[in-house]
Design a protein around this motif. Structure first.
Motif, PDB file in Angstrom:
ATOM      1  N   ARG A 139      35.630 -61.736 -44.495  1.00 56.90           N
ATOM      2  CA  ARG A 139      36.124 -60.994 -43.340  1.00 56.90           C
ATOM      3  C   ARG A 139      35.294 -61.316 -42.108  1.00 56.90           C
ATOM      4  N   LYS A 177      43.838 -53.432 -39.772  1.00 61.41           N
ATOM      5  CA  LYS A 177      42.976 -52.388 -39.228  1.00 61.41           C
ATOM      6  C   LYS A 177      41.904 -51.989 -40.231  1.00 61.41           C
ATOM      7  N   GLY A 179      39.188 -54.369 -40.137  1.00 58.39           N
ATOM      8  CA  GLY A 179      38.540 -54.575 -38.847  1.00 58.39           C
ATOM      9  C   GLY A 179      38.971 -55.867 -38.179  1.00 58.39           C
ATOM     10  N   SER A 219      39.742 -54.210 -32.556  1.00 55.16           N
ATOM     11  CA  SER A 219      38.441 -54.625 -33.095  1.00 55.16           C
ATOM     12  C   SER A 219      38.028 -55.991 -32.573  1.00 55.16           C
TER      13      SER A 219
END
Length: 398
Positions: free
Chosen positions: A79, A102, A105, A110
């Motif tokens: 990520r 979401k 992130g 974000s």
């Protein structure tokens, strides 16, 4: 190239998102395709076909010319690597469901914190708001069925039928490219990126907009008609003596009526009381189509084509895919691009439907192998060799 210097990060699968990024790549952008472990589902599009067929032209169509990496965003390291890659991008495009992004992130709010110039494009089935925004959608569901395209396409009284692969997806890809370019233009003036979104549903509504505008204004709409019972009897399909279909589209409501009868070898129809006026022709549509069917059934296609062209009427042959592939006008129009096959040669592939004389892409690199450029791209965004090895060891990259 027109978009040289624009960096696009694609975190998408199937057709609409990759198709949009492919067009940007054809026009000069650098596109990095980020896949999850196992790869884009479209890589398996030809997994069950006969063994003598090699390659995956469907995947190549939407992924030629990209660099490909694999990241597992379910792992923190994967990520973080994707977020770091997005910091270096001009465009981030995804069709992953917004709720999942979401949670990871990786949503717009974000990513824009680290890269306020980012143009963040989201493709969904049904949009980002509303009671069904969360639902998954494919082109056959959101574009074809729910947007009304299937109903308006099938003639009245016939069953709905499936659309061909990618029809709604590729139309949505074009809409997405337009939205991205508009946002990039705005960024040149403001210095700020933005969220842009397209959906299969909204694209379908627009595609059928001429009809739906009538529905929205008047609350009703005429159904599509069968070939033998069109609204205008000379605006339909006919078959020649050698079994080849063609379509005629008159200019205006009754444009070319007399000329079309001449082409069919039936000038006498002009004086026939059943067909003397536009209204009478509409009232006797089936009878007139039957007369014209018989007339064209007596003429070979080449003669029909010669007569239609000589009369400067608007018509076209109904071509098979093989006909299209061999049509010299298709090639001349710029509808095909050559793609490297990895063996020193090339093969033809459909091109994006726009030309830039003097700057057209004539040959494009092949689509990337799964994870082909992972190490290279990670190094470019600042990962050292030891860090890259740790990502691979943890299963966060491949």
């Amino acid at each position: 190239m027109l978009l040289e210097g624009v960096k696009v990060v694609e975190f998408a699968s199937y057709i609409a998102g990759p198709g949009a990024c492919c067009i940007l790549g054809d026009w000069g952008a650098e596109v990095i395709k980020v896949e999850r472990p196992g790869g884009d589902t479209m890589r398996a599009a030809f997994a069950d076909v006969k063994s003598e067929l090699s390659g995956n032209p469907t995947f190549d169509l939407d992924n030629r010319g990209k660099r490909g990496i694999v990241l597992d965003i379910s792992k923190p390291e994967g990520r973080d690597a994707l977020a770091k890659l997005a910091q270096t991008a001009d465009v981030f495009l995804t069709n992953v469901r917004p709720a999942a992004l979401k949670r990871a992130g990786l949503d717009y709010d974000s990513l824009k914190q680290a890269n306020p110039r980012l143009v963040y494009a989201v493709i969904t089935g049904y949009g980002l708001e509303g009671p069904d925004a969360h639902k998954p959608g494919f082109d056959v569901t959101a574009f074809w069925a729910r947007a009304g395209v299937a109903n308006m396409t099938a003639p009245k009284g016939t069953d709905p039928f499936m659309l061909r692969s990618g029809m709604g997806d590729h139309t949505t890809a074009l809409a997405t490219v337009s939205a991205i370019l508009a946002a990039l233009y705005e960024r040149e003036k403001t210095g700020q990126g933005r969220l842009v979104q397209t959906s299969l549903l909204a694209t379908g509504v627009y595609v059928m907009g001429s009809d739906l505008a009538v529905q929205l204004k008047f609350g009703r709409l005429a159904s599509n008609r069968t070939r033998d019972n069109p609204i205008n009897p000379i605006a339909t399909f006919f078959k020649s003596a050698d079994g080849r279909w063609f379509v005629h589209n008159p200019r205006g409501g009754n444009g070319g009526w007399e000329t079309f009868c001449e082409v069919a070898g039936r000038p006498d129809l002009v004086q026939d009381p059943r067909f003397a006026t536009g209204r009478s022709r509409r009232e006797n549509t089936r009878e007139l189509v039957a007369e014209l069917d018989a007339a064209f059934a007596a003429l070979p296609f080449e003669e029909v084509a010669r007569r239609l062209d000589a009369a400067d009427l608007v018509w076209a042959p109904v071509q098979t895919p093989a006909d299209v592939a061999a049509d010299p006008q298709v090639a001349a129009s710029g509808a095909l691009v050559q793609v490297e096959n990895g063996e020193g040669g090339t093969f033809p592939n459909p091109a994006a439907p726009a030309r830039f004389p003097g700057a057209d892409a004539t040959v494009r690199p092949p689509s990337p192998k799964l994870g082909e450029h992972t190490r290279q791209v990670l190094a470019e965004i600042g990962y050292g060799e030891a860090e890259i090895e740790r990502l691979f060891a943890a299963g966060a990259a491949a």
